[in-house]
Design a protein around this motif. Structure first.
Motif, PDB file in Angstrom:
ATOM      1  N   ALA A 178      14.012  54.809  79.437  1.00  0.00           N
ATOM      2  CA  ALA A 178      14.022  55.274  80.655  1.00  0.00           C
ATOM      3  C   ALA A 178      14.860  56.463  80.751  1.00  0.00           C
ATOM      4  O   ALA A 178      14.932  57.132  81.800  1.00  0.00           O
ATOM      5  CB  ALA A 178      14.951  54.419  81.395  1.00  0.00           C
ATOM      6  N   ALA A 179      14.847  57.458  79.542  1.00  0.00           N
ATOM      7  CA  ALA A 179      15.264  58.744  79.730  1.00  0.00           C
ATOM      8  C   ALA A 179      16.741  58.842  80.259  1.00  0.00           C
ATOM      9  O   ALA A 179      16.911  59.829  80.893  1.00  0.00           O
ATOM     10  CB  ALA A 179      14.265  59.494  80.348  1.00  0.00           C
ATOM     11  N   ALA A 180      17.464  57.930  79.816  1.00  0.00           N
ATOM     12  CA  ALA A 180      18.946  57.722  80.389  1.00  0.00           C
ATOM     13  C   ALA A 180      19.690  59.101  80.363  1.00  0.00           C
ATOM     14  O   ALA A 180      20.682  59.358  81.112  1.00  0.00           O
ATOM     15  CB  ALA A 180      19.559  56.545  80.007  1.00  0.00           C
ATOM     16  N   GLN A 181      19.521  59.644  79.211  1.00  0.00           N
ATOM     17  CA  GLN A 181      20.292  60.969  78.674  1.00  0.00           C
ATOM     18  C   GLN A 181      20.083  61.967  79.471  1.00  0.00           C
ATOM     19  O   GLN A 181      20.607  63.063  79.390  1.00  0.00           O
ATOM     20  CB  GLN A 181      20.246  61.006  77.334  1.00  0.00           C
ATOM     21  N   VAL A 182      18.830  62.057  80.219  1.00  0.00           N
ATOM     22  CA  VAL A 182      18.545  63.361  81.076  1.00  0.00           C
ATOM     23  C   VAL A 182      18.793  63.020  82.510  1.00  0.00           C
ATOM     24  O   VAL A 182      17.848  63.481  83.368  1.00  0.00           O
ATOM     25  CB  VAL A 182      17.320  63.792  80.668  1.00  0.00           C
ATOM     26  N   HIS A 183      19.604  62.149  82.994  1.00  0.00           N
ATOM     27  CA  HIS A 183      19.833  61.635  84.375  1.00  0.00           C
ATOM     28  C   HIS A 183      21.184  61.994  84.782  1.00  0.00           C
ATOM     29  O   HIS A 183      21.814  62.478  84.047  1.00  0.00           O
ATOM     30  CB  HIS A 183      19.449  60.338  84.412  1.00  0.00           C
ATOM     31  N   VAL A 201      28.597  55.051  79.858  1.00  0.00           N
ATOM     32  CA  VAL A 201      28.425  55.755  81.052  1.00  0.00           C
ATOM     33  C   VAL A 201      27.934  57.254  80.671  1.00  0.00           C
ATOM     34  O   VAL A 201      29.071  58.016  80.008  1.00  0.00           O
ATOM     35  CB  VAL A 201      29.529  55.763  81.979  1.00  0.00           C
ATOM     36  N   LEU A 202      26.846  57.909  81.004  1.00  0.00           N
ATOM     37  CA  LEU A 202      26.667  59.414  80.672  1.00  0.00           C
ATOM     38  C   LEU A 202      26.558  60.026  82.046  1.00  0.00           C
ATOM     39  O   LEU A 202      26.053  59.412  82.805  1.00  0.00           O
ATOM     40  CB  LEU A 202      25.531  59.438  79.797  1.00  0.00           C
ATOM     41  N   VAL A 203      27.096  61.121  82.036  1.00  0.00           N
ATOM     42  CA  VAL A 203      26.924  61.896  83.393  1.00  0.00           C
ATOM     43  C   VAL A 203      26.492  63.365  83.051  1.00  0.00           C
ATOM     44  O   VAL A 203      26.869  63.856  81.953  1.00  0.00           O
ATOM     45  CB  VAL A 203      28.327  62.084  83.997  1.00  0.00           C
ATOM     46  N   GLY A 204      25.777  63.989  83.912  1.00  0.00           N
ATOM     47  CA  GLY A 204      25.511  65.330  83.749  1.00  0.00           C
ATOM     48  C   GLY A 204      24.275  65.680  83.009  1.00  0.00           C
ATOM     49  O   GLY A 204      23.866  67.031  82.717  1.00  0.00           O
ATOM     50  N   GLY A 205      23.364  64.731  82.746  1.00  0.00           N
ATOM     51  CA  GLY A 205      22.014  65.121  82.261  1.00  0.00           C
ATOM     52  C   GLY A 205      21.124  65.674  83.506  1.00  0.00           C
ATOM     53  O   GLY A 205      21.272  65.247  84.315  1.00  0.00           O
ATOM     54  N   GLY A 206      20.090  66.361  83.094  1.00  0.00           N
ATOM     55  CA  GLY A 206      18.969  66.394  84.208  1.00  0.00           C
ATOM     56  C   GLY A 206      18.233  67.580  83.425  1.00  0.00           C
ATOM     57  O   GLY A 206      18.369  68.390  82.263  1.00  0.00           O
ATOM     58  N   VAL A 216      28.786  61.361  77.340  1.00  0.00           N
ATOM     59  CA  VAL A 216      29.431  60.330  77.574  1.00  0.00           C
ATOM     60  C   VAL A 216      30.757  60.373  77.911  1.00  0.00           C
ATOM     61  O   VAL A 216      31.450  61.082  77.433  1.00  0.00           O
ATOM     62  CB  VAL A 216      29.484  59.525  76.137  1.00  0.00           C
ATOM     63  N   ILE A 217      31.072  59.767  79.359  1.00  0.00           N
ATOM     64  CA  ILE A 217      32.233  60.067  79.577  1.00  0.00           C
ATOM     65  C   ILE A 217      33.115  58.568  79.685  1.00  0.00           C
ATOM     66  O   ILE A 217      34.202  58.621  79.980  1.00  0.00           O
ATOM     67  CB  ILE A 217      32.384  60.515  81.220  1.00  0.00           C
ATOM     68  N   PHE A 263      35.973  66.699  83.867  1.00  0.00           N
ATOM     69  CA  PHE A 263      35.355  65.939  84.679  1.00  0.00           C
ATOM     70  C   PHE A 263      35.663  64.422  84.502  1.00  0.00           C
ATOM     71  O   PHE A 263      35.834  63.706  85.349  1.00  0.00           O
ATOM     72  CB  PHE A 263      33.879  66.053  84.511  1.00  0.00           C
ATOM     73  N   ARG A 264      35.647  63.917  83.251  1.00  0.00           N
ATOM     74  CA  ARG A 264      35.988  62.421  83.111  1.00  0.00           C
ATOM     75  C   ARG A 264      37.614  62.240  83.610  1.00  0.00           C
ATOM     76  O   ARG A 264      37.577  61.177  84.185  1.00  0.00           O
ATOM     77  CB  ARG A 264      35.936  62.262  81.542  1.00  0.00           C
TER      78      ARG A 264
END
Length: 566
Positions: A178-183, A201-206, A216-217, A263-264
């Protein structure tokens, strides 16, 4: 699959009525372009190069046969007889008339579909692994949590006007499909030693103008805290995300500016204030939603039919299709079948109304009446009894949906590009055709092995070029179309962003340059290596040297070897 209750249906019906009034007032001159713009975007309507484009939501890529027939009817009545499946698992119509879009939305509502939150600065369609519920390596079905997130986020008053669009992906298997690491947010389902479900939970991909891999936060988030933690992330973003610069408004820029740890900390501080409120996810609610995704009644007796093995031996073309377009299933005797929307001469992801009707009929017969759209712009039948594979294949051949190319160079991801999109700098569809014509031999494609080619017509990266093993980006040079090539991207567990090969190449030389790049791979690969494995081992330089020296003796020798079937 999830079925609307009276509240869902009422919300969607009311939105259609509201939008119908907004369109009427706009066409009557009572609303200005600026006033109408956010209203149409809330309902999935863009203004493109030739006509409006309507994007329809397909939550986590799951469709019923009834819904697909409605999409086919819309393509016939309101478009030019086809639709386009996207990397976000949605479908787009490129030729609707503005005055008819309320009627389209009304027809969608009649089959429990809509175009809400497919555009605008809001939480977009939540995506998932297309093998959800049927993958052998699955920990938990991610569609349960996608649906919970969908219900939580739809019409959320606090997150209707975020600094920028926001995308969430959920994966429930060991293999990230699902390409979760670039969302903006990626959620990986986990199971602890006690068997309890939680999330990484990963944040800040795109991707886009500033491609970044998520951080990973939180390594473990309990199931009960899913919604409150997501709300905390969105609140921090809503409060601190930039609104003064469109190109710096995504959450990935905020995470990079603050740093992942700060951010975390901000998220954890916000979360501490809301985690024990009404956002606690009740196990009973999880079970309620889970029941919508209960497995079908598998016919295990029919699955033991031996005709499948006989057809594999007797029909070479069928065996080739099975090898490339059929995947394992967690239930013995059943398979997952890819329907290739990559027919040469047709834009990748496009499907005609007639094909949609045929697919709906085949789904009723062979796949419990359900169809899935994939991240790679194909369709999927899950739950196909292997005894049915041969007649299904024959039917797909007749519909031009059985090209045995899944996972090959020909299975490319491609945005609509300059042919339709008003944002694009260069065409994509014509380049896809150029590549298909250059590499039209299946034996050569198979010799190249698993290879992901992704192509975008502009920096917005709708074709995910940054994470293709080979990525192609269209650029504008003084009114001419040129193409930048990158190598080494990947959207799976071993995620990476591609490295730019060198100067962009003219439109006429894209396929030729690609050929020279592939010569290096064929020459330098070791046993069992994919293209990306070879690239990671030998680096960019050997590819760069060959790509820009088409007249060298080495290049001529490689060309001769290729011509005789190397």
């Amino acid at each position: 699959m999830y079925q609307y209750d009276q509240y869902d249906q009422t919300l969607v019906d009311e939105r259609v009525a509201q939008y119908r009034g907004q369109v009427r007032r706009y066409l009557a001159g009572e609303l200005s372009d600026d006033e109408f713009r956010p209203l149409r975007l809330m309902n999935g309507l863009y203004l493109q190069r030739h006509a409006p484009m309507l994007r329809v939501a397909i939550p986590y890529g799951l469709l019923s046969s009834r819904q697909l027939r409605a999409l086919a009817d819309i393509a016939r009545r309101y478009d030019k007889g086809f639709g386009h499946f996207t990397t976000r698992q949605n479908i787009q119509y490129n030729w609707p008339k503005l005055e008819e879009t309320p009627d389209i939305l009304a027809q969608l509502a009649s089959v429990q579909m809509h175009a809400i939150q497919t555009s605008g600065n809001c939480i977009r369609n939540v995506t998932a692994d297309h093998l959800a519920g049927v993958a052998k390596d699955e920990i938990e079905d991610p569609r349960i949590y996608c649906e919970i997130i969908r219900q939580w986020s739809t019409f959320h008053p606090e997150f209707s006007y975020l600094p920028r669009k926001f995308k969430i992906a959920v994966t429930g298997a060991a293999h990230d499909r699902a390409a979760a690491q670039v969302h903006d947010i990626g959620l990986n389902l986990l199971r602890d030693d006690q068997g309890k479900i939680g999330f990484r939970v990963l944040v800040g991909g795109g991707l886009g103008r500033t491609p970044l891999i998520g951080h990973v936060i939180r390594e473990w988030l309990s199931q009960r805290d899913l919604l409150s933690y997501l709300e905390a992330i969105l609140r921090v973003y809503n409060q601190h995300g930039r609104r003064d610069n469109l190109f710096k408004a995504r959450i990935k820029i905020l995470v990079k500016a603050l740093g992942p740890e700060k951010f975390r900390q901000d998220v954890e501080a916000e979360w501490s204030q809301i985690r024990d409120t009404g956002l606690v996810l009740d196990p009973a609610e999880v079970e309620r939603v889970r029941r919508f995704f209960a497995p079908p009644s598998y016919d295990l007796e029919a699955a033991r039919d031996l005709s499948f093995e006989r057809w594999l031996k007797e029909d070479k073309d069928f065996a080739t299709w099975v090898r490339h377009n059929v995947a394992e299933h967690k239930v013995p005797g059943y398979r997952n079948v890819y329907l290739a929307l990559k027919q040469p001469g047709t834009p990748p992801g496009d499907i005609t109304a007639e094909q949609m009707d045929a697919v709906a009929d085949l789904a009723d017969r062979y796949s419990f009446g359900q169809i899935r759209s994939t991240h790679h712009q194909n369709l999927l039948f899950a739950d196909v009894c292997q005894a049915d594979l041969h007649p299904l294949w024959q039917a797909l051949v007749r519909q031009h949906l059985a090209a045995p190319v899944i996972g090959t160079l020909a299975d490319m991801i491609c945005c609509p590009g300059l042919d339709y999109c008003s944002l694009a700098n260069a065409s994509s569809i014509s380049i896809a055709q150029q590549i298909n014509e250059k590499f039209d031999r299946l034996d050569y494609l198979y010799d190249l092995g698993r290879l992901q080619l992704n192509m975008s017509g502009c920096m917005n990266a709708c074709g995910h070029h940054h994470v293709g093993h080979i990525g192609i980006l269209g650029v504008d040079k003084k009114g001419e179309e040129w193409y930048q090539i990158s190598l080494g991207g990947c959207s799976e567990n071993d995620v990476s962003l591609g490295d730019i090969l060198g100067p962009s190449v003219p439109k006429t030389e894209v396929a030729n340059t690609l050929e020279r790049i592939l010569w290096v791979y064929l020459e330098r690969r070791e046993d069992g290596e994919r293209f990306i494995d070879t690239f990671r081992r030998i680096g960019l330089e050997p590819f760069r040297l060959r790509a820009y020296t088409p007249g060298s003796n080495e290049a001529k020798q490689e060309q001769q070897r290729y011509a005789v079937g190397y």
